[in-house]
Design a protein around this motif. Structure first.
Motif, PDB file in Angstrom:
ATOM      1  N   HIS A   1      -8.461   3.057  -4.655  1.00 58.29           N
ATOM      2  CA  HIS A   1      -7.463   3.606  -3.732  1.00 58.29           C
ATOM      3  C   HIS A   1      -6.660   4.742  -4.371  1.00 58.29           C
TER       4      HIS A   1
ATOM      5  N   ASP B   1       3.304   1.907  -1.962  1.00 56.47           N
ATOM      6  CA  ASP B   1       3.436   2.302  -3.365  1.00 56.47           C
ATOM      7  C   ASP B   1       2.138   2.890  -3.891  1.00 56.47           C
ATOM      8  N   VAL B   2       1.007   2.339  -3.427  1.00 57.07           N
ATOM      9  CA  VAL B   2      -0.292   2.857  -3.860  1.00 57.07           C
ATOM     10  C   VAL B   2      -0.434   4.326  -3.467  1.00 57.07           C
TER      11      VAL B   2
ATOM     12  N   ASN C   1      -8.845   8.694 -10.931  1.00 56.90           N
ATOM     13  CA  ASN C   1      -8.488   7.345 -10.479  1.00 56.90           C
ATOM     14  C   ASN C   1      -8.772   6.281 -11.531  1.00 56.90           C
TER      15      ASN C   1
ATOM     16  N   ASP D   1      -9.711   2.774  -9.921  1.00 55.35           N
ATOM     17  CA  ASP D   1      -9.029   2.138  -8.796  1.00 55.35           C
ATOM     18  C   ASP D   1      -9.539   2.825  -7.521  1.00 55.35           C
TER      19      ASP D   1
ATOM     20  N   PHE E   1       0.812  -1.207   0.000  1.00 49.29           N
ATOM     21  CA  PHE E   1       0.000   0.000   0.000  1.00 49.29           C
ATOM     22  C   PHE E   1       0.853   1.268   0.000  1.00 49.29           C
TER      23      PHE E   1
ATOM     24  N   ARG F   1       1.023   7.162  -5.704  1.00 47.60           N
ATOM     25  CA  ARG F   1       0.486   7.457  -7.029  1.00 47.60           C
ATOM     26  C   ARG F   1      -0.040   8.903  -7.083  1.00 47.60           C
TER      27      ARG F   1
ATOM     28  N   VAL G   1      -4.908  10.089  -5.602  1.00 44.64           N
ATOM     29  CA  VAL G   1      -5.308   9.246  -4.481  1.00 44.64           C
ATOM     30  C   VAL G   1      -6.762   9.553  -4.124  1.00 44.64           C
TER      31      VAL G   1
END
Length: 445
Positions: A141, A71-72, A148, A139, A69, A75, A78
């Motif tokens: 997240h 790395d998520v 997203n 996505d 998470f 991005r 968010v």
């Protein structure tokens, strides 16, 4: 009593008291507890409902979900609940009836904040939302793309609408909104209550937002016909084309020659868009020979019988051969929806049906054999593509009667269904044994 025994007694007493309290808890409290496991809560509610430590919401989750998470969270885009660490906005940290501890099933978690995304009474709804949910494109997240999106917007649309995207990219004359604003310039990617095909407004209203048809040059191009009341997409390809004026690549000769008055009342008349005759009577003026030939057939397609040529053909222009209104799958599927759907669900695909080539087997106007087959012999028809007939096969033809019905002969459709079944090889039964023993009963075990 030793200190250890005293501690044990106290622990048992507390445990028993808690269990008793749970048994004695009022039903209303039980409902509240159940609600806490299924209903999403806001960040402000989360500490009270889940008894989180002060400031623990979100950050506490990351203590365990810190791995991938991290790395998520790096991005560029968010999701707001994630950015503000409101994990409980979508997930229940204890338990859930839904996957991934989501507080709601499917789109329910998304619609809690994005309730107005899909109209309440849509005329068209984007298929991914209806079948796969919001996560088909977004996505929940974070993502590398705005809103997203799991891919750049153009690539995401092209993933499902590949033929349209490829044609638009190759078109000699391109539609400016696509180049400047992408697909969403004209389409709402979620749903529309204003028109078909997810259009942000129905045609011609959508087109007239950019194209001022009262300009002399545009009026002249349309031979002064009041096209502001007509559907622009009956002549123009909104995704671009190789023809000037973005006419569809296949144009009805009278339109291409500017002979609108051949079919319509004069441009200056009160009913300029009205045709000079109705239905097939109008088409017969040019296609009499073809229509007379169809009339001699033993089997005639129902739209032809009804004189409704426009059930399948566009009168002005079309991207499809034969001026079909749309792809053959769409045109044929408008009436034969079950056949198209059966093929889509079949584990074995029949190539002509799968590729929308219905006319490989059927004549769309008329034939002298049942089901409008283009050949009178089914075995010969199938043999057009299946060259295994030249090697070896089950005995078939006029000499071989079907044991299940003496009025029938054995042919390809005795064992296969050309539009597919729920079983492999388009067989009507689950196993080959089940199929074969319907005739060869002596082989049953």
């Amino acid at each position: 009593m030793t200190a250890r025994h005293l501690s044990l007694v106290v622990a048992l007493a507390v445990s028993a008291g808690a269990a008793g309290a749970a048994r004695a808890a009022p039903k209303s409290q039980g409902k509240a507890a159940a609600a806490a496991t299924t209903q999403p809560v806001s960040s402000a509610q989360a500490p009270a409902v889940f008894k989180l430590k002060a400031g623990a919401e979100g950050r506490l989750c990351l203590d365990c979900h810190v791995g991938a998470f991290e790395d998520v969270l790096k991005r560029p885009f968010v999701h707001t609940p994630v950015r503000s660490r409101q994990c409980t906005g979508c997930h229940n940290p204890h338990s859930s009836e839904h996957g991934k501890l989501l507080a709601n099933q499917g789109n329910g978690a998304c619609f809690r904040c994005h309730a107005g995304v899909v109209p309440k009474a849509p005329k068209s709804t984007h298929k991914p939302i209806a079948e796969k949910g919001c996560v088909a494109c977004h996505d929940p997240h974070a993502a590398a793309n705005k809103n997203n999106l799991v891919k750049p917007a153009a690539d995401l649309c092209a993933g499902c609408h590949k033929p349209v995207a490829e044609a638009a990219a190759k078109a000699k004359f391109k539609h400016r909104p696509i180049e400047q604003g992408g697909c969403t310039a004209c389409h709402d990617p979620h749903g529309s209550d204003k028109g078909p095909s997810l259009l942000r407004a129905d045609v011609p209203g959508l087109c007239l937002q950019c194209h001022k048809i009262d300009k002399p040059i545009i009026a002249q191009k349309h031979l002064n016909y009041p096209v502001g009341k007509a559907r622009c997409t009956s002549c123009h390809d909104p995704h671009g084309s190789d023809s000037r004026g973005m006419l569809y690549n296949r144009v009805h000769p009278p339109v291409a020659k500017g002979m609108c008055a051949q079919c319509h009342e004069p441009a200056g008349s009160a009913n300029a868009l009205r045709t000079r005759a109705q239905g097939a009577n109008l088409c017969r003026g040019c296609h009499a020979q073809k229509m007379n030939a169809i009339a001699t057939k033993g089997q005639v397609h129902r739209p032809v019988v009804d004189g409704n040529c426009l059930a399948c053909h566009g009168p002005h222009a079309s991207p499809a051969k034969g001026l079909l209104k749309a792809s053959m799958t769409s045109v044929c599927g408008a009436c034969h929806e079950d056949s198209i759907k059966r093929q889509q669900l079949s584990p074995t695909k029949h190539q002509p049906v799968n590729e929308g080539q219905c006319t490989a087997c059927h004549d769309p106007h008329g034939a002298d054999v049942p089901l409008l087959f283009v050949k009178s012999d089914v075995v010969e028809l199938c043999g057009t593509c299946h060259d295994w007939l030249k090697h070896s096969s089950h005995p078939m033809g006029e000499k071989f009667k079907d044991p299940r019905n003496k009025n029938l002969t054995v042919q390809c459709l005795s064992c296969h269904r050309s539009h597919g079944t729920e079983y492999k090889h388009m067989m009507p039964y689950a196993t080959t044994n089940d199929l074969c023993t319907k005739c060869h009963e002596n082989l049953k075990r």
